[in-house]
Design a protein around this motif. Structure first.
Motif, PDB file in Angstrom:
ATOM      1  N   ALA A 202       0.835  -1.206   0.000  1.00  0.00           N
ATOM      2  CA  ALA A 202       0.000   0.000   0.000  1.00  0.00           C
ATOM      3  C   ALA A 202       0.863   1.247   0.000  1.00  0.00           C
ATOM      4  CB  ALA A 202      -0.927  -0.010   1.215  1.00  0.00           C
ATOM      5  N   ALA A 203       1.941   1.247   0.762  1.00  0.00           N
ATOM      6  CA  ALA A 203       2.855   2.399   0.784  1.00  0.00           C
ATOM      7  C   ALA A 203       3.507   2.594  -0.574  1.00  0.00           C
ATOM      8  CB  ALA A 203       3.917   2.193   1.869  1.00  0.00           C
ATOM      9  N   ALA A 204       3.878   1.477  -1.232  1.00  0.00           N
ATOM     10  CA  ALA A 204       4.463   1.583  -2.577  1.00  0.00           C
ATOM     11  C   ALA A 204       3.449   2.137  -3.567  1.00  0.00           C
ATOM     12  CB  ALA A 204       4.957   0.216  -3.031  1.00  0.00           C
ATOM     13  N   ALA A 205       2.185   1.711  -3.452  1.00  0.00           N
ATOM     14  CA  ALA A 205       1.148   2.214  -4.360  1.00  0.00           C
ATOM     15  C   ALA A 205       0.947   3.715  -4.193  1.00  0.00           C
ATOM     16  CB  ALA A 205      -0.156   1.459  -4.116  1.00  0.00           C
ATOM     17  N   ARG A 206       1.056   4.207  -2.963  1.00  0.00           N
ATOM     18  CA  ARG A 206       0.931   5.654  -2.745  1.00  0.00           C
ATOM     19  C   ARG A 206       2.078   6.406  -3.414  1.00  0.00           C
ATOM     20  NH1 ARG A 206      -0.273   3.634   2.422  1.00  0.00           N
ATOM     21  NH2 ARG A 206      -2.533   3.680   2.828  1.00  0.00           N
ATOM     22  N   ARG A 207       3.243   5.792  -3.449  1.00  0.00           N
ATOM     23  CA  ARG A 207       4.403   6.414  -4.082  1.00  0.00           C
ATOM     24  C   ARG A 207       4.331   6.319  -5.599  1.00  0.00           C
ATOM     25  NH1 ARG A 207       9.101   5.748  -0.498  1.00  0.00           N
ATOM     26  NH2 ARG A 207      10.408   5.766  -2.376  1.00  0.00           N
ATOM     27  N   LEU A 208       3.431   5.476  -6.117  1.00  0.00           N
ATOM     28  CA  LEU A 208       3.327   5.251  -7.570  1.00  0.00           C
ATOM     29  C   LEU A 208       1.891   5.511  -8.022  1.00  0.00           C
ATOM     30  CD1 LEU A 208       5.383   1.926  -7.672  1.00  0.00           C
ATOM     31  CD2 LEU A 208       6.144   4.147  -8.549  1.00  0.00           C
ATOM     32  N   PRO A 209       1.414   6.745  -7.934  1.00  0.00           N
ATOM     33  CA  PRO A 209      -0.004   7.017  -8.214  1.00  0.00           C
ATOM     34  C   PRO A 209      -0.415   6.768  -9.658  1.00  0.00           C
ATOM     35  CG  PRO A 209       1.224   9.062  -7.963  1.00  0.00           C
ATOM     36  CD  PRO A 209       2.154   7.966  -7.554  1.00  0.00           C
ATOM     37  N   THR A 210       0.549   6.693 -10.594  1.00  0.00           N
ATOM     38  CA  THR A 210       0.190   6.445 -11.998  1.00  0.00           C
ATOM     39  C   THR A 210       0.110   4.949 -12.322  1.00  0.00           C
ATOM     40  OG1 THR A 210       2.503   6.525 -12.721  1.00  0.00           O
ATOM     41  CG2 THR A 210       1.254   8.608 -12.712  1.00  0.00           C
ATOM     42  N   VAL A 211       0.461   4.102 -11.356  1.00  0.00           N
ATOM     43  CA  VAL A 211       0.380   2.648 -11.549  1.00  0.00           C
ATOM     44  C   VAL A 211      -0.906   2.146 -10.904  1.00  0.00           C
ATOM     45  CG1 VAL A 211       1.461   0.410 -11.097  1.00  0.00           C
ATOM     46  CG2 VAL A 211       2.893   2.422 -11.558  1.00  0.00           C
ATOM     47  N   TRP A 212      -1.636   1.316 -11.639  1.00  0.00           N
ATOM     48  CA  TRP A 212      -2.874   0.734 -11.110  1.00  0.00           C
ATOM     49  C   TRP A 212      -2.572  -0.670 -10.590  1.00  0.00           C
ATOM     50  CZ3 TRP A 212      -6.036  -3.480 -12.469  1.00  0.00           C
ATOM     51  CH2 TRP A 212      -7.303  -3.477 -11.873  1.00  0.00           C
ATOM     52  N   PHE A 213      -3.011  -0.966  -9.374  1.00  0.00           N
ATOM     53  CA  PHE A 213      -2.734  -2.240  -8.714  1.00  0.00           C
ATOM     54  C   PHE A 213      -4.032  -3.017  -8.519  1.00  0.00           C
ATOM     55  CE2 PHE A 213       0.731   0.492  -7.545  1.00  0.00           C
ATOM     56  CZ  PHE A 213       1.839  -0.329  -7.356  1.00  0.00           C
ATOM     57  N   TRP A 227      -6.100   1.046   1.629  1.00  0.00           N
ATOM     58  CA  TRP A 227      -5.519   1.075   0.287  1.00  0.00           C
ATOM     59  C   TRP A 227      -5.746   2.428  -0.374  1.00  0.00           C
ATOM     60  CZ3 TRP A 227      -2.378  -2.756  -0.894  1.00  0.00           C
ATOM     61  CH2 TRP A 227      -2.562  -4.008  -0.299  1.00  0.00           C
ATOM     62  N   PRO A 228      -4.786   2.938  -1.121  1.00  0.00           N
ATOM     63  CA  PRO A 228      -4.998   4.180  -1.865  1.00  0.00           C
ATOM     64  C   PRO A 228      -5.936   3.961  -3.053  1.00  0.00           C
ATOM     65  CG  PRO A 228      -2.829   3.272  -2.358  1.00  0.00           C
ATOM     66  CD  PRO A 228      -3.406   2.416  -1.259  1.00  0.00           C
ATOM     67  N   VAL A 229      -6.306   5.035  -3.716  1.00  0.00           N
ATOM     68  CA  VAL A 229      -7.339   4.963  -4.751  1.00  0.00           C
ATOM     69  C   VAL A 229      -6.879   4.213  -5.994  1.00  0.00           C
ATOM     70  CG1 VAL A 229      -8.504   7.059  -3.982  1.00  0.00           C
ATOM     71  CG2 VAL A 229      -6.629   7.216  -5.655  1.00  0.00           C
ATOM     72  N   ASN A 230      -5.580   4.026  -6.169  1.00  0.00           N
ATOM     73  CA  ASN A 230      -5.096   3.309  -7.356  1.00  0.00           C
ATOM     74  C   ASN A 230      -4.943   1.807  -7.111  1.00  0.00           C
ATOM     75  OD1 ASN A 230      -2.949   4.040  -5.599  1.00  0.00           O
ATOM     76  ND2 ASN A 230      -1.426   3.701  -7.204  1.00  0.00           N
ATOM     77  N   VAL A 231      -5.591   1.305  -6.053  1.00  0.00           N
ATOM     78  CA  VAL A 231      -5.576  -0.132  -5.751  1.00  0.00           C
ATOM     79  C   VAL A 231      -7.005  -0.641  -5.704  1.00  0.00           C
ATOM     80  CG1 VAL A 231      -4.948  -1.913  -4.081  1.00  0.00           C
ATOM     81  CG2 VAL A 231      -3.447   0.077  -4.405  1.00  0.00           C
ATOM     82  N   GLU A 232      -7.242  -1.761  -6.383  1.00  0.00           N
ATOM     83  CA  GLU A 232      -8.526  -2.455  -6.292  1.00  0.00           C
ATOM     84  C   GLU A 232      -8.308  -3.782  -5.585  1.00  0.00           C
ATOM     85  OE1 GLU A 232     -12.065  -4.380  -9.092  1.00  0.00           O
ATOM     86  OE2 GLU A 232     -10.741  -2.832  -9.910  1.00  0.00           O
ATOM     87  N   LEU A 233      -9.010  -3.991  -4.488  1.00  0.00           N
ATOM     88  CA  LEU A 233      -8.907  -5.233  -3.726  1.00  0.00           C
ATOM     89  C   LEU A 233     -10.032  -6.168  -4.143  1.00  0.00           C
ATOM     90  CD1 LEU A 233      -7.732  -6.987  -1.417  1.00  0.00           C
ATOM     91  CD2 LEU A 233      -9.277  -5.761   0.139  1.00  0.00           C
TER      92      LEU A 233
END
Length: 371
Positions: A202-213, A227-233
């Protein structure tokens, strides 16, 4: 006299083989039977422990006792006559093989005792519990583990026994090699193991806002993460959906906490078979499975994980070679073949070093891809 040795496969209560086959028919699981043990039917007469129906109150009591002991004594006791009818017994985890040792005892059929989480938990055991577990372990002809880290742990903790490395293998996913990667930078992370480091991802996803997880996990630990907004669980996956998500992703990420048992092997093998670049925490001996086929990063190192994902979605991290899963002996056929080789030894044959080699196994079991 039976034409082939009778092997009874002792699985956890929640892995009843008939219910599992129903799930397989619905496309909910990748394998026809748990871990593909049915592939040994060419070599052995197979029978499976039965998960008896029980009321909610009985189920709670059984689970509570299993949690206290560290193994499911009630489930194995219910199957004791079946287990004693075997020429050899296969187990998948210590939750079964310690119970078999307690119920069937030293004079019963030889047991292929595979441990998964035992040596992670060992350090938290008190002296009495260690003594009880050690006594049960000594009743088995052999213990096998998936990781060289576990191997060293097991031999040091309870010496004077035979303990061997047995690399895991699983059914892979369809290859996406040659398929044009999706235009959107995207990463896939799959797993329910307790050692997944979801907060770090989740911390990595926040650092990579242009990457969708896309995170696929039914674990409470994954649900508890903010989870940040660029992550779908997503909690569950079918064979088809997992294959589709693999094709829609530029890389696979396996973030792990330090562990002893090569957590994450299944996810790595699936990515390896599909041909997707991998970013993997180097923990628990997992590097033996993926070295040279993945970007390895230190567990807990956010900067390394971020750089690895950046490089993977940019195409700087190459996908694994096309035959990596097969050449490393990580197919389901290889895994079950290793069980067959150990069983041959338990029944009087010679030891085959192929059991511990990261290489293809030829043991006369049903080939991968066969029904």
């Amino acid at each position: 006299m039976r034409a082939a040795p009778r092997v009874v496969i002792a699985l956890a209560h929640d892995l009843d083989v008939e219910r599992w086959r129903e799930r397989f028919a619905r496309g909910e699981v990748l394998d026809e039977t748990p871990y593909g043990y049915h592939r040994a039917a060419e070599r052995f007469e197979l029978a499976w422990t039965v998960s008896h129906r029980e009321s909610r109150s009985v189920a709670r009591a059984r689970r509570a006792l299993a949690a206290r002991l560290g193994f499911d004594l009630v489930h194995i006791w219910r199957n004791r006559r079946l287990l004693r009818s075997a020429d050899a017994i296969w187990t998948h985890t210590e939750r079964e093989h310690l119970a078999v040792a307690a119920v069937v005892g030293r004079g019963g059929p030889p047991v292929l005792a595979q441990s998964v989480w035992l040596w992670d938990a060992w350090r938290g055991y008190g002296a009495l519990r260690r003594a009880v577990v050690a006594r049960l372990l000594r009743r088995h002809r052999i213990e096998v583990v998936h990781s060289s880290v576990n191997l060293a742990d097991a031999r040091a903790a309870v010496p004077g026994r035979r303990v061997e490395l047995l690399p895991f293998g699983s059914a892979g996913l369809p290859s996406v090699r040659g398929v044009e990667p999706p235009p959107r930078p995207s990463a896939l992370a799959v797993g329910n193991d307790a050692d997944r480091d979801w907060p770090l991802l989740a911390a990595a996803a926040r650092r990579l806002p242009t990457v969708w997880f896309r995170v696929v996990s039914g674990s409470r630990a994954a649900r508890d993460v903010a989870w940040p907004v660029n992550v779908e669980l997503t909690r569950t996956a079918t064979r088809e959906s997992l294959a589709d998500w693999m094709a829609q992703s530029r890389c696979v990420v396996v973030p792990l906490r330090p562990n002893r048992h090569a957590s994450g092997t299944t996810s790595c093998i699936e990515a390896m078979s599909a041909g997707r670049p991998m970013v993997v925490s180097s923990a628990g001996g997992l590097q033996e499975y993926v070295e040279g086929a993945a970007r390895l990063v230190e567990p807990g190192d956010l900067d390394e994980l971020v750089r690895g994902i950046e490089d993977a979605v940019a195409g700087i991290v190459a996908g694994p070679p096309g035959a990596a899963q097969r050449d490393r002996g990580l197919t389901q056929r290889d895994y079950v073949g290793r069980y067959a080789l150990v069983t041959d030894w338990m029944l009087g044959g010679s030891w085959d070093p192929a059991v511990s080699a990261f290489a293809p196994v030829e043991a006369g079991v049903t080939p991968a891809g066969a029904p």
